[in-house]
Enzyme design. Structure first.
Site, PDB file in Angstrom:
ATOM      1  CD  GLU A 308      -2.861  -1.236   2.383  1.00  0.00           C
ATOM      2  OE1 GLU A 308      -3.993  -1.697   2.222  1.00  0.00           O
ATOM      3  OE2 GLU A 308      -2.447  -0.808   3.479  1.00  0.00           O
ATOM      4  CE1 TYR A 406      -5.063 -10.590   5.813  1.00  0.00           C
ATOM      5  CE2 TYR A 406      -5.727  -8.304   5.888  1.00  0.00           C
ATOM      6  CZ  TYR A 406      -4.845  -9.273   5.476  1.00  0.00           C
ATOM      7  OH  TYR A 406      -3.750  -8.930   4.733  1.00  0.00           O
TER       8      TYR A 406
END
Length: 628
Positions: A308, A406
């Site tokens: 990112e 996650y």
């Protein structure tokens, strides 16, 4: 003197109660309830499940005369760890010895000639005595984890034999303690339970308090002594702890006071989370952190994140990045090449220190002309242009770190039941299902603190119990060992937690109204109603005005006030507000009061004000509690 079986029976009841708190609710079939008898031909229930089990006649009985018989240094190391765990499980002191085994003994052997067992497999035979053999120390160690799980249910183990070898070499958990501090007892519990479930890799994104760069020591850090203790526990239990400092993005914890290293756009606006990859000083800064972390992390891997970097922006706003890439790689170079160049320079530096580089996959968009250095291990979490099959075809070791695995603090949680029902395994990546496991190193669940006050540590522990068991199962063996998810939940419940696991949900004091006094006398004595919360902390409600003790001021990061020295105040009570939850810990002369979310303790200033500080910055106040 060995304990009798009565304390062990009490231990099993206590362990079962703790497990009930931590496992996700699921119906348990009566025939598979913990402790229920199984047909003699069925494999004993363990996590991961024993896929290979040949039943024998009779049983092995663990009793007062049991000894641990081991020959050779490696076997003795395994035996000593097992002895520690048996003692923690309420079995007293079991002697470690050499010599000839006798009936009732546990025999541990490390036999390098047993090459089919590989680096982590083992053979277990139960009969008049119980024998565990590995080709390596690690393999024999995992055999003892199976034994401990069997003894958690009964001191009598059915006779039989298993050869148990893992499918994948990386069986892990990733934890981002990168902004919000996670207590070391919580991490120690995780290491113990990981080993108990035969998981071998903890990837830990965190900040270690720096001697070289004290300007970067914003709260959330761990001291080097804390990390050394955690790493030592990992080494004892064969869990490799791999550190991560995410770069060149997500570096705001390190760049807050290093504006000279922040990436700056064409409008002159600096980006506090992004390192400027074109600056030699930025590379030197980052590699100096690698060197400092190497002082406390002996792992042969280094995780640099690399995800990112351009989140919420694009390279067009940073023309000097393209200029750098063209100068180094020619006119056909792209801005992404500068990003990959930074990865490759870190790869070369880490390799020179004997460490393999690990990165996330999302930066590999295909927009680069410069390839990522060969041998870089990639953790795949996001579906981007470069697919898992391409990465494997290009020779990169690939771990499945799918978003579907996650647990986001206060946000998305993996749906373990849905994954189990469809027999998910590490070949199922985001965006692509592979037919073969060739080239896949394994899988991990990942814990992220995006909304730091959304859940407490104890709530996260409850949420992750079944995901941990599930990933342990699918990375070691079959993805669907039981007919239903309820059956698999019962399996996990039956083995419980690792010996030495601490129940962190038990407050040190009973509910009631107490007068709190700090032992130095700086704060005015005050009466509070102390009440246990569902997740095992306490709230402190003022008897004078009905307000609750809270911390809310100072710099806010991920919805958490993380500024040392900020005030602890009384605010309107709100049962859903996790910042009003506290941990009362026993300390010399009284109790220490630590916030459940910020993990900072209450300090009393000379003028009587209550403040929060890390324990290594200001000595936490010691409080005495008297009834009424």
């Amino acid at each position: 003197m060995r304990m009798t079986l009565a304390p062990r029976a009490r231990l099993r009841r206590l362990r079962g109660a703790a497990v009930a708190l931590l496992l996700l609710a699921a119906p348990v079939p009566a025939a598979q309830a913990a402790g229920a008898p199984q047909p003699a031909s069925d494999p004993p229930r363990t996590v991961p499940a024993l896929a290979d089990w040949t039943p024998g006649k009779g049983s092995y009985t663990y009793g007062p005369g049991t000894r641990l018989v081991a020959h050779g240094q490696a076997a003795r190391e395994v035996a000593r760890t097992l002895a520690d765990d048996l003692r923690a499980a309420g079995e007293g002191r079991v002697p470690v010895t050499g010599g000839a085994p006798r009936d009732g003994d546990i025999v541990i052997d490390v036999a390098p000639a047993r090459k089919p067992l590989g680096a982590e497999g083992y053979e277990l035979r139960a009969g008049e005595r119980l024998e565990i053999t590995g080709a390596t120390e690690t393999g024999a160690f995992y055999g003892t984890r199976t034994l401990l799980q069997l003894l958690a249910r009964s001191d009598r183990i059915p006779a039989g034999r298993t050869v148990d070898v893992p499918q994948y070499k990386e069986r892990g958990v990733g934890v981002c303690a990168c902004y919000i501090h996670i207590s070391t007892p919580w991490l120690e519990n995780l290491v113990r339970d990981m080993a108990y479930n035969k998981q071998n890799q903890l990837l830990l994104e965190l900040k270690v308090k720096s001697d070289k760069h004290p300007e970067a020591n914003s709260w959330g850090y761990y001291t080097k002594s804390e990390i050394r203790r955690l790493v030592a526990l990992g080494e004892k239990y064969h869990v490799t702890i791999i550190p991560e400092i995410n770069s060149p993005g997500h570096m705001d914890p390190w760049l807050e006071k290093r504006t000279d290293l922040q990436l700056t756009d064409s409008d002159g606006k600096s980006q506090p989370s992004r390192l400027d990859v074109t600056k030699d000083e930025a590379f030197a800064y980052y590699t100096s952190l690698i060197d400092e972390y190497a002082e406390v992390f002996p792992a042969k891997s280094w995780h640099m994140g690399a995800d990112e970097y351009m989140l919420g922006s694009d390279f067009a706003k940073y023309p000097h990045v393209l200029e750098y890439a063209k100068k180094k790689y020619g006119e056909k170079a792209t801005p992404q090449d500068a990003f990959v160049d930074f990865i490759n320079r870190v790869h070369a530096y880490a390799a020179g220190k004997g460490k393999q580089l690990r990165i996330w996959n999302d930066g590999l968009t295909g927009a680069n002309t410069v390839p990522v250095a060969a041998g870089t291990s990639v953790e795949h979490w996001l579906d981007v242009k470069t697919k898992p099959s391409q990465l494997i075809g290009q020779g990169y070791p690939l771990q499945n770190a799918a978003y579907s695995l996650y647990l986001v603090r206060g946000g998305f949680h993996t749906d373990t039941k849905a994954l189990y029902d469809k027999a998910w395994d590490p070949r199922s990546f985001e965006g692509e299902k592979l037919a073969s496991w060739d080239g896949i190193t394994g899988a991990k669940i990942s814990l992220w603190p995006d909304n730091g006050k959304g859940e407490t540590e104890n709530e996260v522990a409850a949420s992750m119990a079944m995901p941990l068991s599930h990933v342990a199962q699918v990375t070691w063996g079959s993805a669907h060992p039981d007919p239903t998810y309820a059956d698999f939940s019962a399996r996990a419940k039956s083995v419980g937690h690792a010996p030495g696991w601490r129940d962190l949900t038990k407050p040190s004091v009973a509910d009631g109204t107490y007068t709190l006094r700090d032992t130095k006398g700086h704060a005015e004595p005050a009466a509070y109603e102390v009440k246990r919360t569902a997740d095992g902390y306490v709230t402190l409600k003022s008897a004078a005005d009905g307000t609750c003790l809270e911390t809310r001021s100072g710099k806010i990061t991920l919805n958490v006030p993380l500024e040392p020295g900020s005030s602890v105040t009384r605010e309107s009570c709100d049962a859903a507000n996790t910042l009003q939850r506290w941990q009362l810990e026993k300390a010399a002369g009284g109790y220490r009061l630590t916030n459940a979310i910020t993990r900072m303790s209450v300090h009393v200033a000379d003028d009587g004000r209550l403040q929060q500080y890390p324990a290594d910055q200001r000595t936490p106040a010691t409080w005495t509690l008297t009834n009424g």
